[in-house]
Motif scaffolding. Structure first.
Motif, PDB file in Angstrom:
ATOM      1  N   SER A 233       1.690  24.973  18.739  1.00 25.25           N
ATOM      2  CA  SER A 233       0.736  25.517  17.773  1.00 25.25           C
ATOM      3  C   SER A 233       1.426  26.625  16.992  1.00 25.25           C
ATOM      4  O   SER A 233       2.360  27.254  17.474  1.00 25.25           O
ATOM      5  N   THR A 235       0.882  30.066  14.363  1.00 25.42           N
ATOM      6  CA  THR A 235       0.054  31.106  13.752  1.00 25.42           C
ATOM      7  C   THR A 235       0.896  31.861  12.737  1.00 25.42           C
ATOM      8  O   THR A 235       2.078  32.122  12.972  1.00 25.42           O
ATOM      9  N   PRO A 240      -3.073  36.151  11.755  1.00 23.14           N
ATOM     10  CA  PRO A 240      -2.832  35.907  13.183  1.00 23.14           C
ATOM     11  C   PRO A 240      -4.010  35.276  13.907  1.00 23.14           C
ATOM     12  O   PRO A 240      -3.838  34.710  14.982  1.00 23.14           O
ATOM     13  N   LYS A 242      -5.769  32.667  12.931  1.00 21.05           N
ATOM     14  CA  LYS A 242      -5.917  31.245  12.643  1.00 21.05           C
ATOM     15  C   LYS A 242      -4.747  30.477  13.231  1.00 21.05           C
ATOM     16  O   LYS A 242      -3.601  30.868  13.071  1.00 21.05           O
ATOM     17  N   LYS A 243      -5.056  29.377  13.910  1.00 16.65           N
ATOM     18  CA  LYS A 243      -4.026  28.590  14.597  1.00 16.65           C
ATOM     19  C   LYS A 243      -3.968  27.182  13.997  1.00 16.65           C
ATOM     20  O   LYS A 243      -5.000  26.577  13.712  1.00 16.65           O
ATOM     21  N   TYR A 244      -2.752  26.682  13.821  1.00 21.76           N
ATOM     22  CA  TYR A 244      -2.526  25.346  13.290  1.00 21.76           C
ATOM     23  C   TYR A 244      -1.803  24.491  14.329  1.00 21.76           C
ATOM     24  O   TYR A 244      -0.847  24.951  14.964  1.00 21.76           O
TER      25      TYR A 244
END
Length: 369
Positions: A233, A235, A240, A242-244
């Protein structure tokens, strides 16, 4: 005799005074205990937090485009205009630069002239072939003469075909004088200026496609296998919270000779417009198969032959409840559990042997584990 009698009366009065003082002291203690019982017994609690048993690994990386194209003209010439600047967004078919078209137009006109000449020659050769066939049919011509006329007609047809192809090539060359974007993206470099003479294929404009973005990190050799199997994942440092989700797309087969790390590229299928090229990001690798556990002080564990349990305190009502838990492992000062209490629960960590489920408590402090 009178003095002795007075002394005896005082001696008898002392025990009575002592009893009265003791009664007052006991009454005060009882009152304090009653007040303490109304407020609740003060307890020290710890907050339960579950996390992966295997530690996560983090790496600092950079957001880069998956495809960055060095675009150049397909024909040589002199640059007439450069229509874009670095950082500009471009769409499919948008012109990026143009060449001077004077020579290319002259070549196109020349090809058109050759085509016209080829058509005239073919028309004459076709007429001659028809006459030669007629004369041969009547016996006024030889077979050799007919073959010669046919060969000339075939040559005229081939010349016409070549002239047509030449016209098409010159038209294509004229269209190549305009460099256009073949995908939506952002201009990352401009390497030409108006007036510059460029060769065919020379890099003119570099365009990074915005459709696919990826995070590029350097992975040490001890974690190469973990990078291939771990759950990744990303960021952004700018966001910081929000995670993708990320997926390993490519890892270098050889280590960098200076840093001894492997360059790994993780694709970001869910990247939106906020993920800009060049941003700094943190890539986190976690083991998807690892068990989630919580670490608590060993003093919080309560057991009286019915299995390990924990006292969970409610800070609002002051009630405590005994919850059986599943212990993963015991350590020197801590106990590791896998379930039994919920995430964020407040667990009493001191004096659990003296607690009773019917007793009220008051949380005076909390610890985080």
């Amino acid at each position: 005799m009178l003095r002795i009698s007075k002394f005896s009366n005082k001696s008898k009065a002392l025990p009575v005074v002592g009893l009265m003082v003791s009664a007052l002291a006991l009454g005060a203690c009882s009152k304090e205990q009653a007040q303490e019982g109304e407020k609740g017994r003060p307890v020290l609690v710890a907050t339960v937090h579950y996390q992966a048993q295997s530690p996560e690994r983090s790496f600092v990386g950079t957001i880069r485009p998956r495809i960055e194209t060095d675009m150049g003209f397909r024909v040589p010439g002199k640059v007439a205009k450069r229509l874009v600047e670095v950082g500009q967004m471009v769409d499919v078919g948008q012109p990026l630069a143009t060449l001077d078209e004077v020579d290319l137009k002259l070549q196109a006109e020349q090809a058109e002239a050759e085509l016209s000449a080829a058509k005239g020659v073919l028309s004459q050769a076709t007429a001659a072939e028809g006459r030669a066939k007629e004369l041969r049919t009547k016996g006024w011509s030889t077979e050799a003469q007919l073959d010669q006329v046919k060969a000339a007609a075939d040559e005229a047809r081939a010349r016409l075909n070549r002239a047509e192809r030449s016209v098409e090539l010159t038209k294509n060359s004229l269209s190549y004088a305009s460099l256009v974007a073949d995908a939506r993206g952002v201009v990352t470099a401009t390497l030409i200026e108006p007036g510059q003479v460029v060769s065919a294929g020379q890099t003119a404009v570099r365009v990074a496609r915005s459709a696919e973005k990826e995070a590029v990190v350097a992975v040490p050799e001890t974690l190469v296998a973990f990078a291939k199997t771990g759950e990744a994942s990303v960021t952004l440092w700018s966001e910081p919270g929000k995670k993708y989700a990320a997926k390993l797309r490519e890892i270098a087969p050889n280590a960098d000779p200076a840093t001894r790390t492997y360059l790994a590229k993780f694709s970001l299928p869910g990247a939106d417009e906020t993920v800009s090229l060049g941003m700094t990001a943190t890539l986190t690798l976690a083991d998807p198969a690892t068990e989630r556990v919580a670490r608590l002080p060993l003093s919080a564990l309560f057991s009286q032959g019915e299995g390990p349990s924990l006292y969970v305190a409610d800070s609002k009502t002051g009630a405590v409840s005994l919850k059986p838990v599943t212990v993963k492992a015991y350590e020197t000062k801590d106990v590791i559990i896998t379930g039994g209490v919920e995430e964020g629960a407040s667990v009493v960590v001191l004096g659990v042997q003296k607690l009773d489920p019917a007793q009220k408590v008051r949380v005076v402090s909390s610890l985080s584990f």
